[in-house]
Design a protein around this motif. Structure first.
Motif, PDB file in Angstrom:
ATOM      1  N   ILE A 192       0.467  -0.858   0.096  1.00  0.00           N
ATOM      2  CA  ILE A 192      -0.058  -0.149  -0.438  1.00  0.00           C
ATOM      3  C   ILE A 192       0.843   0.991   0.617  1.00  0.00           C
ATOM      4  CG2 ILE A 192      -1.535   0.906   1.226  1.00  0.00           C
ATOM      5  CD1 ILE A 192      -2.950  -1.379   2.905  1.00  0.00           C
ATOM      6  N   TRP A 193       0.296   2.102  -1.151  1.00  0.00           N
ATOM      7  CA  TRP A 193       1.226   3.456  -0.581  1.00  0.00           C
ATOM      8  C   TRP A 193      -0.071   4.824  -1.454  1.00  0.00           C
ATOM      9  CZ3 TRP A 193       1.615  -0.253  -4.919  1.00  0.00           C
ATOM     10  CH2 TRP A 193       1.518   0.576  -6.282  1.00  0.00           C
ATOM     11  N   TYR A 194       0.552   5.848  -1.412  1.00  0.00           N
ATOM     12  CA  TYR A 194      -0.513   7.045  -1.293  1.00  0.00           C
ATOM     13  C   TYR A 194       0.094   7.699  -2.455  1.00  0.00           C
ATOM     14  CZ  TYR A 194      -3.121   5.295   2.220  1.00  0.00           C
ATOM     15  OH  TYR A 194      -4.131   4.838   3.345  1.00  0.00           O
ATOM     16  N   ASP A 195      -0.432   8.133  -3.453  1.00  0.00           N
ATOM     17  CA  ASP A 195      -0.341   9.575  -4.348  1.00  0.00           C
ATOM     18  C   ASP A 195       1.069   9.078  -4.809  1.00  0.00           C
ATOM     19  OD1 ASP A 195      -2.496  11.044  -3.709  1.00  0.00           O
ATOM     20  OD2 ASP A 195      -1.229  11.923  -2.457  1.00  0.00           O
ATOM     21  N   ASN A 196       2.111   9.384  -5.160  1.00  0.00           N
ATOM     22  CA  ASN A 196       3.525   9.756  -6.247  1.00  0.00           C
ATOM     23  C   ASN A 196       4.092   9.251  -4.954  1.00  0.00           C
ATOM     24  OD1 ASN A 196       2.320  10.270  -8.447  1.00  0.00           O
ATOM     25  ND2 ASN A 196       2.543  12.575  -8.237  1.00  0.00           N
ATOM     26  N   GLU A 197       4.153   8.717  -3.455  1.00  0.00           N
ATOM     27  CA  GLU A 197       5.000   8.773  -2.820  1.00  0.00           C
ATOM     28  C   GLU A 197       5.903   7.293  -3.082  1.00  0.00           C
ATOM     29  OE1 GLU A 197       2.846   7.182   0.956  1.00  0.00           O
ATOM     30  OE2 GLU A 197       2.438   9.904   1.364  1.00  0.00           O
ATOM     31  N   THR A 198       7.365   7.356  -2.319  1.00  0.00           N
ATOM     32  CA  THR A 198       8.070   6.241  -2.832  1.00  0.00           C
ATOM     33  C   THR A 198       8.137   5.262  -1.752  1.00  0.00           C
ATOM     34  OG1 THR A 198       9.872   7.709  -2.027  1.00  0.00           O
ATOM     35  CG2 THR A 198       9.694   7.538  -4.629  1.00  0.00           C
ATOM     36  N   ALA A 199       7.784   5.560  -1.031  1.00  0.00           N
ATOM     37  CA  ALA A 199       7.535   4.316   0.322  1.00  0.00           C
ATOM     38  C   ALA A 199       6.266   3.744   0.279  1.00  0.00           C
ATOM     39  CB  ALA A 199       7.794   5.137   1.596  1.00  0.00           C
ATOM     40  N   PHE A 200       6.609   2.664   0.532  1.00  0.00           N
ATOM     41  CA  PHE A 200       5.058   1.625   0.747  1.00  0.00           C
ATOM     42  C   PHE A 200       5.082   0.563   1.764  1.00  0.00           C
ATOM     43  CE2 PHE A 200       8.197  -0.511  -2.133  1.00  0.00           C
ATOM     44  CZ  PHE A 200       8.410  -1.941  -1.493  1.00  0.00           C
ATOM     45  N   TYR A 201       4.160   0.021   2.020  1.00  0.00           N
ATOM     46  CA  TYR A 201       3.236  -0.600   3.515  1.00  0.00           C
ATOM     47  C   TYR A 201       3.246  -2.165   2.448  1.00  0.00           C
ATOM     48  CZ  TYR A 201       0.645  -2.001   7.360  1.00  0.00           C
ATOM     49  OH  TYR A 201       0.304  -3.295   8.244  1.00  0.00           O
ATOM     50  N   THR A 202       4.042  -2.914   3.522  1.00  0.00           N
ATOM     51  CA  THR A 202       4.079  -3.842   3.191  1.00  0.00           C
ATOM     52  C   THR A 202       3.056  -5.186   4.357  1.00  0.00           C
ATOM     53  OG1 THR A 202       6.342  -3.903   1.797  1.00  0.00           O
ATOM     54  CG2 THR A 202       5.063  -5.898   2.894  1.00  0.00           C
ATOM     55  N   ALA A 203       2.127  -5.480   3.735  1.00  0.00           N
ATOM     56  CA  ALA A 203       1.776  -6.358   5.279  1.00  0.00           C
ATOM     57  C   ALA A 203       1.050  -8.346   4.272  1.00  0.00           C
ATOM     58  CB  ALA A 203       0.698  -5.710   5.844  1.00  0.00           C
ATOM     59  N   GLN A 204       0.885  -8.981   5.702  1.00  0.00           N
ATOM     60  CA  GLN A 204       0.038  -9.789   5.334  1.00  0.00           C
ATOM     61  C   GLN A 204      -1.541  -9.523   4.339  1.00  0.00           C
ATOM     62  OE1 GLN A 204       1.682 -13.232   4.822  1.00  0.00           O
ATOM     63  NE2 GLN A 204       3.765 -11.556   5.078  1.00  0.00           N
ATOM     64  N   ALA A 205      -2.080 -10.315   3.936  1.00  0.00           N
ATOM     65  CA  ALA A 205      -3.575  -9.985   3.027  1.00  0.00           C
ATOM     66  C   ALA A 205      -3.839 -10.089   4.566  1.00  0.00           C
ATOM     67  CB  ALA A 205      -3.867 -10.572   2.001  1.00  0.00           C
ATOM     68  N   GLY A 206      -4.009 -11.583   5.034  1.00  0.00           N
ATOM     69  CA  GLY A 206      -4.907 -12.232   6.193  1.00  0.00           C
ATOM     70  C   GLY A 206      -6.189 -12.534   5.306  1.00  0.00           C
ATOM     71  N   GLY A 207      -7.162 -12.283   6.312  1.00  0.00           N
ATOM     72  CA  GLY A 207      -8.477 -11.976   5.665  1.00  0.00           C
ATOM     73  C   GLY A 207      -9.329 -11.169   4.728  1.00  0.00           C
ATOM     74  N   ILE A 208      -8.664  -9.796   4.001  1.00  0.00           N
ATOM     75  CA  ILE A 208      -8.465  -9.080   3.606  1.00  0.00           C
ATOM     76  C   ILE A 208      -8.567  -9.377   1.458  1.00  0.00           C
ATOM     77  CG2 ILE A 208      -8.272  -6.695   2.604  1.00  0.00           C
ATOM     78  CD1 ILE A 208      -7.376  -5.797   6.011  1.00  0.00           C
ATOM     79  N   SER A 209      -9.538  -8.896   0.999  1.00  0.00           N
ATOM     80  CA  SER A 209      -9.333 -10.235  -0.848  1.00  0.00           C
ATOM     81  C   SER A 209      -9.286  -8.776  -0.912  1.00  0.00           C
ATOM     82  CB  SER A 209     -11.037 -11.044  -0.296  1.00  0.00           C
ATOM     83  OG  SER A 209     -12.007 -10.174  -0.697  1.00  0.00           O
ATOM     84  N   ALA A 210      -9.066  -9.470  -2.483  1.00  0.00           N
ATOM     85  CA  ALA A 210      -8.951  -8.227  -3.836  1.00  0.00           C
ATOM     86  C   ALA A 210     -10.214  -7.229  -3.925  1.00  0.00           C
ATOM     87  CB  ALA A 210      -8.288  -9.318  -4.593  1.00  0.00           C
ATOM     88  N   ASP A 211     -11.311  -8.018  -3.275  1.00  0.00           N
ATOM     89  CA  ASP A 211     -12.410  -7.734  -3.508  1.00  0.00           C
ATOM     90  C   ASP A 211     -13.481  -6.199  -2.888  1.00  0.00           C
ATOM     91  OD1 ASP A 211     -13.423  -8.766  -5.795  1.00  0.00           O
ATOM     92  OD2 ASP A 211     -14.693 -10.256  -4.746  1.00  0.00           O
ATOM     93  N   GLN A 212     -12.265  -6.713  -0.961  1.00  0.00           N
ATOM     94  CA  GLN A 212     -12.154  -5.228   0.048  1.00  0.00           C
ATOM     95  C   GLN A 212     -11.738  -4.468  -0.254  1.00  0.00           C
ATOM     96  OE1 GLN A 212     -11.347  -8.964   2.862  1.00  0.00           O
ATOM     97  NE2 GLN A 212     -13.442  -8.478   3.319  1.00  0.00           N
ATOM     98  N   GLU A 213      -9.748  -4.744  -0.952  1.00  0.00           N
ATOM     99  CA  GLU A 213      -9.962  -4.046  -1.074  1.00  0.00           C
ATOM    100  C   GLU A 213     -10.045  -2.565  -2.217  1.00  0.00           C
ATOM    101  OE1 GLU A 213      -6.283  -2.325  -0.893  1.00  0.00           O
ATOM    102  OE2 GLU A 213      -5.759  -4.113   0.856  1.00  0.00           O
TER     103      GLU A 213
END
Length: 246
Positions: free
Chosen positions: A131-152
């Motif tokens: 996950i990242w925002y706008d044109n930021e170069t830093a991003f957050y990495t996490a296990q998807a867990g129960g959050i599916s692509a549809d929920q995204e």
């Protein structure tokens, strides 16, 4: 037993064995029964030429009792891109946002415009999410867990229909939505008074529209009537640091 008699018996045995194998192969090579989803207004019948060709055709009639069988024949494309519009309603207010979605190689990218104009980017394969925002170069990495692509994408997963008890399905049929042939499913109200409506495209196997209602009031609506079934550009699956995921 002399050699001539033995050879004769052996020949008969081999002939019978070969014939049995041929019969078995002919049985396994028969064309299988096909399941077809008819167009709007078509409930029964066969396609021209099917009977003559010996290819049985089963047309699924959509009712609350049969809709799960119809939905189970659908498959989402492995590669596509589209725009999803979501509206949410509360009290006397409402909010609308759009999400650009690209899917390929098991990865789903969602670029969602938030209130205030910020863009939230996410890439997930169902196991890891970036996950990242706008044109930021830093991003957050996490296990998807129960959050599916549809929920995204903040859209309901229509395959959940398959797990419903039949009595939880209030209505089901074929409907046309913006010239798209769809399977329509409406659930009965749950204990909290909520119900769901799904329009699933017969052509693409994708959710074309959905609504969530509280009683008679719509509190959520999504629409994604079009989809480009082509491999999205690899740039969609590239992290801000240049890592290409597919």
């Amino acid at each position: 037993m002399d050699r001539k008699t033995l050879n004769h018996i052996t020949g008969i045995f081999l002939t019978v064995t070969v014939l049995a194998i041929v019969v078995m192969l002919l049985g396994t090579l028969r064309r299988p029964t096909r399941i077809s989803l008819p167009g709007t207004g078509q409930n029964t019948g066969t396609e021209p030429g099917d009977a003559a060709g010996g290819d049985a055709l089963t047309v699924i009639q959509v009712t609350p009792e049969t809709v799960q069988a119809a939905v189970s024949t659908l498959f989402r494309p492995s590669d596509y891109s589209r725009i999803v519009t979501v509206e949410q309603f509360w009290g006397s207010g409402s909010g609308t946002y759009t999400a650009s979605v690209a899917v390929s190689g098991g990865w789903t990218r969602t670029d969602r415009t938030l209130s205030g104009g910020r863009i939230r980017h996410s890439l997930t394969d169902g196991e890891t999410t970036y996950i990242w925002y706008d044109n930021e170069t830093a991003f957050y990495t996490a296990q998807a867990g129960g959050i599916s692509a549809d929920q995204e994408q903040t859209i309901p997963t229509y395959e959940d229909i398959l797990a419903l008890p039949v009595e939880a399905i209030a209505a089901a049929d074929y409907r046309t939505l913006s010239d798209i042939r769809c399977i329509y499913v409406e659930t009965a109200e749950d204990k909290a008074g909520y119900s769901l409506r799904y329009w699933v495209s017969v052509e693409t196997g994708l959710l074309a529209a959905a609504e969530r209602l509280l009683g008679e009031e719509v509190v959520y609506r999504m629409a994604a009537p079009g989809a480009e079934q082509a491999v999205p550009d690899a740039a969609n699956f590239t992290l801000p640091d240049g890592t290409v995921l597919i």
